[in-house]
Scaffold this active site. Structure first.
Site: not given
Length: 228
Positions: A89, A168, A87, A159
């Site tokens: 920063s 979701r 992600q 999977r």
């Protein structure tokens, strides 16, 4: 919001079929892969999915570049532990003039939108003032909102992705992560349509709703998403 499938295992469905065939064959994986026809791969993948032989799907992975999402979303995303994340920063990347995600329920209410945008302006200003006072970015970020835009790279195996979509893509999932899930599903269906046939909310995948009294009430509409 922008979702792009950056990388994925070559011939994902053939890889899954090869893994399944290997379990019951004296031949090696390379030999099995070369001998299987496209028709055999299709039949075997369909059988694997119907049987729930899901461990074979762990051999293929999909890497997504995702932009234009909020920290609200990423706090939910990392709960899906069988995945890898990187992600942007807030410690090293400056958040001057940060972008933010505006929820639709706020955007459609003029008074709510004005309050929200005024707060974002105040946060931006406060962040800039703190940095100007030589407060490190890693500390100035404490004033940033959950709405702050962020970017992530996420890698799932097939999977884990099926489980992610089950949860979701459901109408009861939070709107932003649900939107992202559908964009991710559209991407993987382009390269592995057999693996992700009928992937989505649990009702789409299995034909039943597990939510009980908490159901969204749109079971029939959701079933129309199933591929015949």
């Amino acid at each position: 919001m922008k979702v792009k499938l950056m990388k994925y295992t070559a011939e994902p469905e053939r890889t899954v079929a090869m893994a399944a065939r290997l379990c019951y064959s004296p031949a090696g994986a390379e030999e099995l892969s070369e001998k299987m026809t496209d028709e055999q791969v299709t039949k075997l993948v369909e059988k694997i999915i119907s049987m729930g032989h899901a461990s074979t799907m762990e051999h293929v992975t999909f890497t997504f570049a995702i932009e234009g999402i909020s920290r609200v979303l990423t706090h939910q995303l990392v709960r899906h532990r069988i995945a890898s994340y990187s992600q942007q920063s807030q410690r090293y990347v400056s958040e001057h003039d940060f972008e933010y995600i505006l929820p639709p329920s706020i955007a459609e209410n003029d008074d709510a939108k004005a309050k929200f945008e005024n707060l974002m302006h105040t946060i931006r200003q406060t962040y800039d003032e703190l940095v100007a006072m030589d407060v490190p970015k890693e500390d100035a970020r404490y004033v940033l909102a959950n709405a702050t835009e962020t970017k992530v790279l996420a890698t799932f195996n097939a999977r884990s992705l099926l489980n992610f979509f089950s949860l979701r893509c459901c109408n009861r999932a939070q709107w932003e992560i649900r939107q992202m899930a559908y964009l991710m599903l559209a991407e993987v269906k382009k390269v592995a349509p057999l693996l992700f046939k009928n992937a989505g909310a649990t009702c789409v995948r299995t034909g039943r709703c597990p939510e009980g009294a908490m159901t969204c009430g749109k079971f029939k509409e959701m079933l129309k998403l199933r591929e015949e």
